[in-house]
Design an enzyme around this catalytic site. Structure first.
Site, PDB file in Angstrom:
ATOM      1  N   VAL A  30       0.841  -1.191   0.000  1.00 11.48           N
ATOM      2  CA  VAL A  30       0.000   0.000   0.000  1.00 11.48           C
ATOM      3  C   VAL A  30       0.882   1.250   0.000  1.00 11.48           C
ATOM      4  CG1 VAL A  30      -1.833   1.251   1.199  1.00 11.48           C
ATOM      5  CG2 VAL A  30      -1.756  -1.249   1.314  1.00 11.48           C
ATOM      6  N   LEU A  31       0.522   2.227  -0.829  1.00 11.79           N
ATOM      7  CA  LEU A  31       1.225   3.507  -0.868  1.00 11.79           C
ATOM      8  C   LEU A  31       0.367   4.572  -0.185  1.00 11.79           C
ATOM      9  CD1 LEU A  31       3.502   5.394  -1.865  1.00 11.79           C
ATOM     10  CD2 LEU A  31       2.187   5.690  -3.987  1.00 11.79           C
TER      11      LEU A  31
ATOM     12  N   GLU B  80      10.298  16.483  10.087  1.00 12.31           N
ATOM     13  CA  GLU B  80       9.814  16.179  11.430  1.00 12.31           C
ATOM     14  C   GLU B  80       8.804  15.039  11.401  1.00 12.31           C
ATOM     15  OE1 GLU B  80      10.688  17.678  14.556  1.00 12.31           O
ATOM     16  OE2 GLU B  80      12.375  18.207  13.257  1.00 12.31           O
ATOM     17  N   GLN B  81       7.931  15.032  10.403  1.00 13.41           N
ATOM     18  CA  GLN B  81       6.971  13.946  10.289  1.00 13.41           C
ATOM     19  C   GLN B  81       7.676  12.620  10.032  1.00 13.41           C
ATOM     20  OE1 GLN B  81       4.112  15.120   7.253  1.00 13.41           O
ATOM     21  NE2 GLN B  81       2.718  15.928   8.801  1.00 13.41           N
TER      22      GLN B  81
ATOM     23  N   TRP C 167       2.390  11.719  10.240  1.00 17.37           N
ATOM     24  CA  TRP C 167       3.169  11.078  11.308  1.00 17.37           C
ATOM     25  C   TRP C 167       2.919   9.570  11.363  1.00 17.37           C
ATOM     26  CZ3 TRP C 167       0.899  15.886  11.833  1.00 17.37           C
ATOM     27  CH2 TRP C 167       1.779  16.956  12.063  1.00 17.37           C
ATOM     28  N   GLY C 168       2.420   9.011  10.254  1.00 19.36           N
ATOM     29  CA  GLY C 168       2.306   7.567  10.145  1.00 19.36           C
ATOM     30  C   GLY C 168       1.055   6.957  10.730  1.00 19.36           C
TER      31      GLY C 168
ATOM     32  N   CYS D 109     -11.356  27.735  10.853  1.00 19.76           N
ATOM     33  CA  CYS D 109     -11.629  26.587   9.989  1.00 19.76           C
ATOM     34  C   CYS D 109     -12.857  25.819  10.483  1.00 19.76           C
ATOM     35  CB  CYS D 109     -10.411  25.671   9.938  1.00 19.76           C
ATOM     36  SG  CYS D 109      -9.033  26.334   8.973  1.00 19.76           S
TER      37      CYS D 109
ATOM     38  N   THR E  93       6.356  11.747   2.676  1.00 19.79           N
ATOM     39  CA  THR E  93       6.040  13.046   3.264  1.00 19.79           C
ATOM     40  C   THR E  93       7.086  14.052   2.820  1.00 19.79           C
ATOM     41  OG1 THR E  93       5.784  14.281   5.344  1.00 19.79           O
ATOM     42  CG2 THR E  93       7.297  12.415   5.367  1.00 19.79           C
TER      43      THR E  93
END
EC number: 2.1.1.79
Length: 393
Positions: free
Chosen positions: A181-182, A211-212, A188-189, A364, A207
């Site tokens: 899977v892509l 940092e991520q 952050w996973g 938002c 990403t």
């Protein structure tokens, strides 16, 4: 202040403020425009804005939403329920009255003449937004570290909503053990970790945030997960399933064709692609100037028409699921976490940053509440016929 309005001629609501005649004209015009939304300047309801400095009127008049946001960051005005204020403002299309300001015209021209999301510019949002500090995001998000809309249909809290969202996507992908899977824009996973743990798949995540990548690798240690620091346009290989959660907002209209072409090239013939993205209720020519400057540089919110047009040469659209109202609740949960964590965070950030981040989350939330923004999950399958070709610009 020179050329100020005599006290006897001022609206008593503003009697404590010394305003120029020009500011008074702007103020009175603004009040007339806000009246249909049941908003009163310096009123008593929690969604009524409290003007602390009359320069707010000048900044709003000159720069529209950019001036409004920056003056909030500088403390020129307050609003107890900023989210509700924004929802009411957008519900009467007040934002459209600001479209003639130079900052909007400039953004439209830049978007038309330049590829703001080119291969070289794609990294800017990672550096400005996603690399602002993992400690901030760990405090604001739940333990899944999902930075996208939760699915609140049966959830009682943020964690349950995010797990429900991740599982919903896995089900729409029809994941099977051992599949490759892509995850385009893996953050952050969160999805990679969940899908590998609960569905036994191998996940490659990409990403544009250093940092991520660091935190995602830590979180997915020991799992069949690989996290790459890479732009989607340079990806190679073939995958059984594709997913993209909250990344398409950074692609931009000039790149929608190559994005879809790339996804199609990377996907097995019988694969499935789930695209999870914020969407606009209408096709817009530019993003909000304040959001562009302070939160998501070069971003663009796609309409369903733009998504469909870009996907049409490559994919069959099997399903479209809109649960935009759930983002209102998600954002307010993030804001609550952020506010509670601020005492432990503020040594690394300024008070102006706190006001900026609060304005971002609450404004938002208001946009989703009034249905100005949507949340689309689009399920795509590959078309089995010759396809047009594009090249990266």
């Amino acid at each position: 202040m020179a050329d100020s309005v005599p006290h006897s001629q001022q609206n008593p609501v503003f009697s404590s403020l010394s305003v120029t005649r020009q500011q008074a004209r702007i103020r009175d015009g603004l009040q007339s425009m806000l009246a249909p939304a049941d908003i009163k300047l310096n009123g008593e309801r929690p969604w009524d804005p409290q003007v602390q400095n009359p320069r707010f009127y000048d900044r709003l008049c000159r720069q529209g939403s950019l001036g409004a946001g920056e003056s909030y960051m500088d403390g020129d005005w307050e609003c107890q329920q900023l989210d509700e204020f924004v929802s009411r403002v957008l519900s009467v299309q007040f934002d459209q009255r600001l479209q003639n300001k130079w900052v909007y015209i400039r953004n439209r021209l830049l978007g038309k003449l330049c590829n703001l999301q080119s291969c070289t510019r794609a990294w800017q949002v990672g550096e400005q937004h996603y690399d602002v500090g993992n400690n901030l995001y760990q405090a604001m998000l739940d333990k899944t570290m999902a930075y996208s809309c939760g699915y609140w249909q049966k959830a009682r809290d943020l964690y349950q909503a995010q797990v429900a969202k991740l599982d919903l996507i896995c089900q729409k992908l029809y994941l099977r053990p051992g599949e490759n899977v892509l995850d385009i824009g893996c953050g952050w996973g969160s999805f990679a970790q969940y899908a590998a743990e609960h569905y036994g798949v191998n996940v490659t995540g990409v990403t544009i945030s250093r940092e991520q990548q660091v935190l995602a690798l830590q979180r997915c240690a020991g799992l069949p997960v690989n996290i790459e620091l890479q732009d989607y346009r340079s990806l190679k290989g073939e995958f059984d399933k594709l997913v993209s959660i909250g990344m398409f907002e950074h692609v931009g209209p000039k790149n929608y064709p190559i994005y879809m072409q790339t996804a199609c090239d990377l996907m097995a013939e019988d694969g499935i692609f789930v695209l999870h993205t914020i969407g606009s209720d209408a096709t817009r020519k530019c993003t909000d100037p304040w959001i562009h400057k302070y939160i998501f540089p070069n971003g663009a919110i796609p309409s369903l028409r733009e998504i469909s047009a870009a996907a049409e040469p490559y994919f069959v659209i099997e399903d479209v699921h809109n649960f935009g109202p759930d983002y209102d609740r998600t954002l307010m949960a993030w804001h609550n976490n952020f506010s509670l964590a601020w005492p432990s965070l503020k040594s690394g950030y300024s008070e102006r940053f706190f006001r900026m981040w609060s304005y971002y989350l609450k404004s938002c939330a208001g946009a989703f509440r009034c249905r100005n923004l949507q949340l689309f999950q689009v399920v795509l399958r590959k078309k089995l016929r010759p396809l047009p070709r594009y090249t990266c610009r």
